[in-house]
Design an enzyme around this catalytic site. Structure first.
Site, PDB file in Angstrom:
ATOM      1  N   ASP A  37      -2.482 -32.524 -36.970  1.00  8.01           N
ATOM      2  CA  ASP A  37      -1.575 -33.151 -37.629  1.00  8.01           C
ATOM      3  C   ASP A  37      -0.039 -32.860 -37.106  1.00  8.01           C
ATOM      4  O   ASP A  37      -0.109 -31.529 -36.475  1.00  8.01           O
ATOM      5  CB  ASP A  37      -1.240 -33.213 -39.149  1.00  8.01           C
ATOM      6  N   GLU A  93       3.007 -34.122 -32.403  1.00  6.89           N
ATOM      7  CA  GLU A  93       3.772 -34.942 -31.179  1.00  6.89           C
ATOM      8  C   GLU A  93       4.400 -33.989 -30.270  1.00  6.89           C
ATOM      9  O   GLU A  93       4.464 -34.701 -29.019  1.00  6.89           O
ATOM     10  CB  GLU A  93       4.599 -35.830 -31.951  1.00  6.89           C
ATOM     11  N   ASP A 133       0.996 -42.290 -40.484  1.00  3.77           N
ATOM     12  CA  ASP A 133       1.741 -42.676 -41.862  1.00  3.77           C
ATOM     13  C   ASP A 133       2.046 -44.032 -42.114  1.00  3.77           C
ATOM     14  O   ASP A 133       3.066 -44.597 -41.902  1.00  3.77           O
ATOM     15  CB  ASP A 133       3.070 -41.805 -42.246  1.00  3.77           C
TER      16      ASP A 133
END
Ligand code: GLC
Length: 812
Positions: free
Chosen positions: A436, A439, A514
């Site tokens: 997670d 990015e 999300d």
């Protein structure tokens, strides 16, 4: 009254907005590549030299795959590398070259590439009919004077480059990976820059992933373009002008691959050859999964599992979110919360439940002197594996642990080290890893601006964040996957990721980050899963019930009615959200959710067979209708229906209080899954959909394999294996069953069993021919049961031993 300062500020703002809005989109302002002055031919390519010193290499990789690699105003560099590409050793197909005064034509058995000399414009045509598939709208272009640099996100990134294609009057666009957008991307534009975007809604762009691959479809004929450029990239499918569909980037090479179908399925197969085929995750990854930010301590997770089991709700996997760690230090456990992680995973394993742990890229910055030691930080520093800024300073972003550092995953030895660190999990019985925040997210500045001067080794080239940001997650997933392969060579790795670049399917499955607990967010599931599937990522899913905010029983049920047939089916919730496990809104809703989870498990043989098809052919499990029916324009922008494989069509309810909807069924005969009533397609049908019923249909001519009802994978032997036969108008049906051990990589060496079935109508009843099974896997003795599905029961059936031998069975 505005002060004059404010007025000037406003004016500058307006002018800037105007300039950005006009120029950033206006590829006509760019310099055009020069005309062809000379060229050379090699075994598989033409290298074109242009009047402005630009170089273009047009390579023939396969009869349906051409690569165009362009650098402007210079020769091609020697380094030709991409983290996305899995295959470079193509066997050059037959091709030939034709030279004329105005054009050079490269022809394979399938594509004809007409390269006009002056101006340099490329047409792609069908080699047989010469019909145009796609053509340049203007010559490839670049910003040599830097006139767009003020509009660039990172002016230091490089030079803006673009390719512009003519927009077809009836051309539709698909793919582009994870976008918070509808299926057909015609008249929209997008940016790729991996971004942490919690609570995103439709239109938010960019979000987490970069998959610069799209499909164009016009009158049933499809092509694909993979713009393999990891810089911040732009795609505009007729948004800024109805003349053109263009793509560009803030740096790098104008390097793209052109795929010709004409079928989308064929293109997806080629794309998988080029960027890598997904490998099969363990079969239990198709099981139901439950997560929460965060379940702790260990006893709480055991309570959740107990709840699942006592309520007779199927469950295979639980996820440990960030609070399992000691102060968010990756590769550690908080010993107050998880005193004995191995004993904990053992206890869950004895109930058939696997544990996945989250692993974020942020390594806590913990220099000495410090009363505590953190070996991950210390080893990384010692070996110089962390990212630095251009000035040589360690790059220290802020994430969950506070000040942190990131690994330079472009370094092979750093990837190896990171992968091996996962021993901390595998030794404790953890079965999969959830990547997670990759990015990579940085709380100092979520746009990435704080990272622009971060340098990555990049095979010694020492390149900038502008080039490396979008591949960070790909390389982290690769390190994870390869680490798991080394640590547990007999188990298939299972990795889940949020961010990605093209090629991610080789290493990881994904979820859509999300989302919100809203109906709009739920409705986005379908175009998003479908588009990911059309972009080479077959194993997808979304937080069931939505991540942020508060669901309710109705929303949760409708959410399961989408996700019960998505590859990744996991209920997950943010830390401060209202609980949403299946039982939280009362037994009325829980009973419906149970029905769908149970149905998922009985359909596992069909889902797994379809997933294996995705692995071998690149054609995803979760499909938009256009993939199966590319000639039917009614499917081109359908956002609220999907198919699983070739045979199941699902039309969920995506709004509250609705108990009926219109469903489009393509031409042919369909069976209502619930009643076996036959329906005629080619039109909209009006279908009842009370909360307990998701409209679901089976294509006539299908054979759907199902297994026993399970509460987790491996709970029972898959016996009997039931084949549900839905005869078509002629009374025929066909199907396949794929099986293997579900756990090890042995299937890659042929330890699999593929059985094919063909059903025909007889004077009385039906006859099923079972072909001799392919492959060396032996599932053991079991019964094959065949059922003819029909509205006017009693259902006819017959049984036979499923022993791998060719045989035929009569169903009277
Ligand atoms: C991110 C993830 C979410 C997770 C949270 C805490 O927001 O997307 O799934 O629960 O971080 O780790």
């Amino acid at each position: 009254m505005l002060t004059s300062m404010k007025r000037i500020g406003l004016l500058i703002g307006l002018v800037l907005t105007f300039v950005i809005a006009v120029s950033a989109q206006d590829v006509t302002q760019l310099d055009k590549i020069g005309s062809i002055t000379s060229f050379e031919k090699s075994d598989n390519a033409l290298t074109l030299h242009c009047s402005d010193n630009s170089t273009v290499r047009v390579s023939v990789l396969a009869a349906d795959l051409i690569r165009v690699r362009t650098v402007f105003a210079k020769p091609l560099p020697d380094r030709d590398h991409s983290w996305a590409i899995a295959k470079t050793d193509w066997t050059t197909p037959r091709w030939n070259l034709k030279e004329a005064n105005d054009a050079i034509t490269v022809t394979t058995d399938e594509i004809e590439v007409v390269i006009h000399r002056n101006p340099l414009l490329i047409d792609f045509r069908d080699a047989r009919s010469h019909a145009l598939i796609n053509e340049d709208e203007q010559p490839m272009s670049y910003d040599s004077k830097g006139s767009l640099s003020a509009m660039m996100f990172d002016p230091s990134a490089g030079m803006f480059i673009a390719s512009s294609k003519k927009l077809g009057f009836d051309e539709h666009f698909y793919g582009l990976g994870e976008k918070a957008a509808r299926l057909d991307k015609r008249r929209s534009s997008f940016v790729n820059w991996n971004s942490d975007t919690p609570g995103y809604t439709e239109g938010k762009d960019p979000i987490y992933q970069t998959i610069p691959f799209y499909l164009g479809l016009q009158r049933g004929v499809a092509y694909g373009i993979f713009f393999d450029n990891s810089y911040r990239s732009y795609f505009d499918f007729g948004h800024s002008s109805q003349r053109r569909a263009w793509f560009g980037a803030e740096g790098g090479e104008l390097n793209y691959y052109f795929f010709y179908g004409p079928s989308i399925k064929k293109i997806l197969g080629r794309y998988a050859d080029l960027t890598g085929h997904m490998q099969l995750p363990p079969l239990w990854a198709l099981g139901n999964q439950q997560s929460r930010w965060s379940y702790y301590p260990d006893t709480m997770i055991e309570d959740v599992v107990r709840e699942y089991r006592t309520r007779d709700l199927p469950l295979d996997v639980v996820h440990l979110d960030i609070d399992y760690m000691n102060g968010y230090r990756v590769f550690t456990f908080n010993k107050q919360r998880f005193s004995d992680p191995k004993a904990f995973t053992d206890r869950l394993a004895s109930q058939g439940v696997k544990v996945i742990t989250i692993v974020d890229p942020g390594v806590k910055y913990q220099p000495q002197p410090n009363p505590e030691r953190y070996s991950v930080f210390e080893q990384g520093i010692e070996q110089n594996f962390f990212q630095h800024r251009r000035n040589g300073n360690l790059f220290v972003p802020r994430v969950w642990p506070g000040e942190s550092v990131f690994v330079d995953f472009t370094l092979p030895e750093a990837r190896r080290w990171w992968g091996d660190l996962h021993r901390a999990y595998t030794d404790n019985g953890v079965s999969g890893i959830w990547n997670d925040m990759n990015e990579p997210s940085d709380f100092v500045d979520q746009t990435g601006k704080n990272q622009l001067d971060v340098i990555s080794n990049d095979e010694g080239e020492k390149t900038s964040h502008a080039k490396n940001r979008n591949v960070f997650a790909l390389l982290m997933a690769r390190a994870t996957y390869e680490g798991l392969e080394r640590l547990k060579p007999n188990s298939r790795p299972y990795v889940i990721t949020r961010a990605a670049y093209a090629g991610i399917q080789r290493y990881s499955t994904m979820w859509t980050g999300d989302t919100n607990s809203t109906w709009d967010s739920l409705a986005l599931n379908i175009p998003m899963f479908a588009s990911l599937g059309l972009s080479g990522e077959p194993f997808v899913g979304s937080d069931v019930g939505g991540f942020i905010g508060r669901a309710n029983g109705e929303l949760l049920v409708r959410s399961y009615q989408v996700s019960f047939l998505a590859p990744f089916c996991r209920n997950h919730k943010t830390n401060d959200g209202y609980d949403q496990e299946p039982w939280r809104f009362g037994s009325y809703y829980e009973d419906i959710i149970r029905k769908y989870l149970k149905l998922r498990y009985t359909l596992l043989p069909y889902l797994y067979t379809t997933l294996e098809e995705a692995r071998s052919t690149g054609v995803p499990l979760f499909r938009p209708l256009v993939l199966n029916y590319p000639d039917d324009a009614n499917t081109y922008n359908l956002d609220d229906e999907f198919m699983v494989g070739d045979d199941l069509l699902i039309a969920p309810i995506l709004k509250p209080d609705l108990t009926r909807r219109l469903v489009y069924l393509p031409k042919g005969t369909w069976y209502d899954y619930w009643t076996n009533k036959k329906l005629t397609g080619g039109t909209m049908v009006n279908i009842d959909a009370p909360l307990e019923t998701v409209p679901m249909f089976v294509r006539s001519g299908a054979v759907i394999p199902t297994g026993p009802s399970l509460n987790y994978v491996g709970e029972k032997k898959m016996d009997p294996m039931t084949f549900n036969i839905y005869p078509d108008e002629k009374g025929s049906a066909n199907g396949t069953l794929y099986e293997d051990d579900g756990l090890t990589p042995a299937y890659k060496n042929g330890a699999l069993r593929r059985t094919k079935f063909a059903v025909v109508r007889q004077a009385q009843g039906f006859s099923v021919s079972i072909a001799a099974a392919e492959g060396s896997y032996d599932p053991g003795a079991r019964t094959f049961k065949f059922l003819i599905r029909s509205q006017d029961g009693p259902t006819r059936e017959a049984s036979v031993a499923g022993d791998g031998r060719a045989k035929s069975v009569e169903i009277k």
